[in-house]
Design an enzyme around this catalytic site. Structure first.
Site, PDB file in Angstrom:
ATOM      1  N   GLU A   1       0.868  -1.188  -0.095  1.00  0.00           N
ATOM      2  CA  GLU A   1      -0.446  -0.115   0.491  1.00  0.00           C
ATOM      3  C   GLU A   1       0.739   1.633  -0.186  1.00  0.00           C
ATOM      4  O   GLU A   1       0.506   2.850   0.138  1.00  0.00           O
ATOM      5  CB  GLU A   1      -1.109  -0.242   1.701  1.00  0.00           C
TER       6      GLU A   1
ATOM      7  N   CYS B   1      -3.681  -3.690   4.539  1.00  0.00           N
ATOM      8  CA  CYS B   1      -2.869  -4.696   5.205  1.00  0.00           C
ATOM      9  C   CYS B   1      -3.421  -6.365   4.908  1.00  0.00           C
ATOM     10  O   CYS B   1      -2.114  -6.826   5.622  1.00  0.00           O
ATOM     11  CB  CYS B   1      -2.225  -4.664   6.797  1.00  0.00           C
TER      12      CYS B   1
ATOM     13  N   THR C   1       2.961   4.208  15.797  1.00  0.00           N
ATOM     14  CA  THR C   1       2.707   2.892  14.860  1.00  0.00           C
ATOM     15  C   THR C   1       3.390   2.837  13.640  1.00  0.00           C
ATOM     16  O   THR C   1       2.903   2.163  12.857  1.00  0.00           O
ATOM     17  CB  THR C   1       1.506   2.935  15.232  1.00  0.00           C
TER      18      THR C   1
ATOM     19  N   HIS D   1      -1.970  -9.983  12.501  1.00  0.00           N
ATOM     20  CA  HIS D   1      -1.907  -8.202  11.882  1.00  0.00           C
ATOM     21  C   HIS D   1      -1.410  -7.156  13.000  1.00  0.00           C
ATOM     22  O   HIS D   1      -2.613  -7.472  14.067  1.00  0.00           O
ATOM     23  CB  HIS D   1      -2.406  -8.179  10.828  1.00  0.00           C
TER      24      HIS D   1
ATOM     25  N   SER E   1      -7.177  -2.509   6.506  1.00  0.00           N
ATOM     26  CA  SER E   1      -8.423  -1.561   6.440  1.00  0.00           C
ATOM     27  C   SER E   1      -9.439  -1.159   5.630  1.00  0.00           C
ATOM     28  O   SER E   1      -8.715  -1.245   4.379  1.00  0.00           O
ATOM     29  CB  SER E   1      -7.908   0.583   7.028  1.00  0.00           C
TER      30      SER E   1
HETATM   31  N1  COA Z   1       1.815   3.799  30.518  1.00  0.00           N
HETATM   32  C1  COA Z   1       0.901   2.926  30.316  1.00  0.00           C
HETATM   33  N2  COA Z   1       0.641   2.905  29.268  1.00  0.00           N
HETATM   34  C2  COA Z   1      -0.227   4.153  28.911  1.00  0.00           C
HETATM   35  C3  COA Z   1       0.344   5.344  28.842  1.00  0.00           C
HETATM   36  C4  COA Z   1       1.431   5.489  30.200  1.00  0.00           C
HETATM   37  N3  COA Z   1       1.444   6.370  30.591  1.00  0.00           N
HETATM   38  N4  COA Z   1      -0.850   6.259  28.654  1.00  0.00           N
HETATM   39  C5  COA Z   1      -1.259   5.613  27.747  1.00  0.00           C
HETATM   40  N5  COA Z   1      -1.668   4.545  27.410  1.00  0.00           N
HETATM   41  C6  COA Z   1      -2.118   3.915  27.236  1.00  0.00           C
HETATM   42  C7  COA Z   1      -3.673   4.141  27.042  1.00  0.00           C
HETATM   43  O1  COA Z   1      -4.469   3.432  27.938  1.00  0.00           O
HETATM   44  C8  COA Z   1      -3.590   3.173  25.193  1.00  0.00           C
HETATM   45  O2  COA Z   1      -4.189   1.235  26.336  1.00  0.00           O
HETATM   46  P1  COA Z   1      -5.348   0.976  26.034  1.00  0.00           P
HETATM   47  O3  COA Z   1      -5.534   1.016  24.283  1.00  0.00           O
HETATM   48  O4  COA Z   1      -5.295  -0.640  26.214  1.00  0.00           O
HETATM   49  O5  COA Z   1      -7.315   1.745  26.360  1.00  0.00           O
HETATM   50  C9  COA Z   1      -2.946   3.305  24.796  1.00  0.00           C
HETATM   51  O6  COA Z   1      -1.370   3.694  25.732  1.00  0.00           O
HETATM   52  C10 COA Z   1      -2.985   4.138  23.481  1.00  0.00           C
HETATM   53  O7  COA Z   1      -3.040   5.481  24.529  1.00  0.00           O
HETATM   54  P2  COA Z   1      -3.901   5.960  23.699  1.00  0.00           P
HETATM   55  O8  COA Z   1      -4.657   7.405  24.220  1.00  0.00           O
HETATM   56  O9  COA Z   1      -4.588   5.505  22.641  1.00  0.00           O
HETATM   57  O10 COA Z   1      -2.872   6.792  22.467  1.00  0.00           O
HETATM   58  P3  COA Z   1      -3.061   7.505  20.406  1.00  0.00           P
HETATM   59  O11 COA Z   1      -4.730   8.562  20.928  1.00  0.00           O
HETATM   60  O12 COA Z   1      -2.387   8.138  20.909  1.00  0.00           O
HETATM   61  O13 COA Z   1      -3.833   6.347  20.207  1.00  0.00           O
HETATM   62  C11 COA Z   1      -3.188   4.705  18.173  1.00  0.00           C
HETATM   63  C12 COA Z   1      -3.341   5.093  19.846  1.00  0.00           C
HETATM   64  C13 COA Z   1      -3.224   3.610  18.127  1.00  0.00           C
HETATM   65  C14 COA Z   1      -4.974   4.393  17.947  1.00  0.00           C
HETATM   66  C15 COA Z   1      -2.408   5.326  17.611  1.00  0.00           C
HETATM   67  O14 COA Z   1      -1.079   5.595  17.315  1.00  0.00           O
HETATM   68  C16 COA Z   1      -2.984   5.063  15.597  1.00  0.00           C
HETATM   69  O15 COA Z   1      -4.034   6.264  15.408  1.00  0.00           O
HETATM   70  N6  COA Z   1      -1.915   4.257  15.095  1.00  0.00           N
HETATM   71  C17 COA Z   1      -2.274   4.597  13.963  1.00  0.00           C
HETATM   72  C18 COA Z   1      -3.711   3.778  13.021  1.00  0.00           C
HETATM   73  C19 COA Z   1      -3.636   1.557  14.007  1.00  0.00           C
HETATM   74  O16 COA Z   1      -1.936   2.119  13.877  1.00  0.00           O
HETATM   75  N7  COA Z   1      -4.847   1.183  13.469  1.00  0.00           N
HETATM   76  C20 COA Z   1      -5.030  -0.413  14.157  1.00  0.00           C
HETATM   77  C21 COA Z   1      -5.657  -0.263  13.540  1.00  0.00           C
HETATM   78  S1  COA Z   1      -5.060  -1.521  11.512  1.00  0.00           S
END
Ligand code: COA
Length: 389
Positions: free
Chosen positions: A79, A111, A152, A233, A308
């Site tokens: 992709e 993916c 990520t 994945h 996705s």
């Molecule tokens: N210590 C430990 N864990 C912590 C923390 C800390 N200080 N602060 C946050 N976390 C945890 C959160 O509780 C959360 O855990 P959970 O998902 O088990 O609840 C995790 O870290 C991520 O925190 P979050 O606030 O949700 O992160 P974010 O808003 O920055 O977004 C993604 C995370 C993955 C959604 C973001 O990186 C993203 O959009 N990635 C690309 C899309 C993707 O990979 N999608 C997956 C499906 S294909």
């Protein structure tokens, strides 16, 4: 006739970013990245590596001359392709010296693409049992500097040689698929970066896994404890764990422990490479094979593929007698051990580097990248690739 993965290997570029250092510069608690998301290092692709070069590098050292003469189909799933028209697998076909009477195509569905490639490969081999098919998943995952998706990102490729009577893993015909038209992650043709609704994509991944697993049980009735391991994945390593947690309690406690430990082992490479999109599920298989010494012929492994948009699939395979002799663990470990860490400032500078888009010539010093196959520049909109050996 058994059909499946005869050989498998991965490539990841020679540079990485330390996630703790990235967190500190972004003024985020490092535990969010290392525990909350589950990533320690993030592979970074220099300007000399793209989906073509990484894919070719992944396959380079596993193919023998006999393989090159037997491959009749080369499939690149990506992709982050380099051309809207020409298949990247055509360059790979040349760079690897594959015999000319072969088809070379590119597949896209986020993916999920490499899994679609495996299905095509199986069907082709069923009709042409003496042929081999090379399936490559190769991608650079990029969300942009200082974005929620930045933690990520990643880069790398997995190459799989499929054949009849495979020496590594025979794949069953127990696939369950699901398609739903959703907007969790997409990249319009005019955009360098993907658009992602991060939280929604996570929810959809879990929804797909639950729905497909239930349908798989309805159709094939294979309890969780009958699997030695499940590979997922892995857009980030916490993601697959969230999915496994949805079903883990259906297994007896001893089986739960085995499945959780095998899950951990299957995520070790992704934890140090990041998301490689199409190759990510198969990187988790390699990580399991390289790190779990207790695996035996006959063990059943389940695979959850998610792209996705969205398409998902669950299927299984059985390890074959003598599979350990065909796994190139030390090659993988050397690749990871010899990477160079980038400072965050260096990563940000390199992140902004681009090839010219106006047809002008741009040349890159071939010594700037230790990879065997690399991009040395572009001229008149044509990428220039070399194979050093
Ligand atoms: N210590 C430990 N864990 C912590 C923390 C800390 N200080 N602060 C946050 N976390 C945890 C959160 O509780 C959360 O855990 P959970 O998902 O088990 O609840 C995790 O870290 C991520 O925190 P979050 O606030 O949700 O992160 P974010 O808003 O920055 O977004 C993604 C995370 C993955 C959604 C973001 O990186 C993203 O959009 N990635 C690309 C899309 C993707 O990979 N999608 C997956 C499906 S294909």
């Amino acid at each position: 006739m058994k059909i499946g993965i005869d050989k498998i290997s991965f490539y990841t570029p020679a540079f990485y970013v330390d996630m703790t250092e990235l967190a500190l510069v972004r003024e985020i608690d490092p535990n969010k990245f290392t525990i909350g998301i589950g990533q320690d290092k993030m592979a970074f692709a220099p300007i000399t590596q793209d989906a073509v070069t990484m894919g070719a590098n992944a396959a380079l050292d596993i193919l023998t001359e006999e393989d090159r003469q037997s491959i009749e189909l080369v499939i690149l799933a990506t992709e982050s392709g380099i051309d809207q028209s020409k298949a990247g697998s055509i360059y790979i076909h040349r760079l690897l010296g594959i015999q000319p009477f072969a088809r070379s195509i590119e597949i896209k569905e986020a993916c999920y693409g490499a899994t679609a490639g495996i299905n095509l490969a199986k069907d082709y081999i069923a009709k042409h049992p003496n042929s081999k098919v090379l399936v490559i998943g190769s991608d650079i995952a990029r969300y942009g500097l200082d974005t929620p998706g930045e933690a990520t990102q990643g880069a790398g490729a997995v190459a799989m040689l499929l054949s009849a009577n495979p020496r590594c893993i025979a794949l069953e015909d127990d696939q369950v698929f699901l398609t739903e038209d959703i907007m969790d992650f997409w990249r319009p043709v005019y955009s360098e970066y993907a658009y992602v609704q991060g939280k929604y994509s996570t929810e959809q991944y879990l929804h797909f896994f639950e729905t497909i697993w239930a349908e798989y049980q309805r159709k094939f009735n294979q309890p969780l404890e009958s699997f030695t391991a499940l590979c997922f994945h892995l857009p980030y390593t916490k993601m697959g764990k969230k999915a496994l947690d949805l079903i883990i309690e259906s297994a007896p406690v001893a089986d739960q422990e085995r499945l959780l430990e095998n899950y951990r082992l299957s995520t070790l490479y992704s934890r140090n490479i990041g998301n490689i999109y199409t190759g990510s599920l198969y990187l988790s298989l390699i990580s399991l094979l390289d790190h779990q010494s207790q695996l035996k012929a006959g063990n059943k492994i389940g695979f959850f593929s998610y792209g996705s948009g969205a398409v998902g699939e669950f299927f299984s395979g059985h390890l074959q007698e003598g599979f350990k002799e065909h796994i190139v663990t030390s090659q993988h470990q050397n690749l990871l051990a010899n990477r160079t860490k980038l400072s965050i400032a260096d990563y940000e500078t390199r992140f902004k580097q681009e090839l010219p888009k106006d047809g002008s010539t741009f040349e890159i010093d071939a010594t700037s990248d230790p990879a065997s196959i690399m991009l040395t520049g572009i001229t008149e909109h044509m990428r220039q690739y070399i194979r050093k050996d």
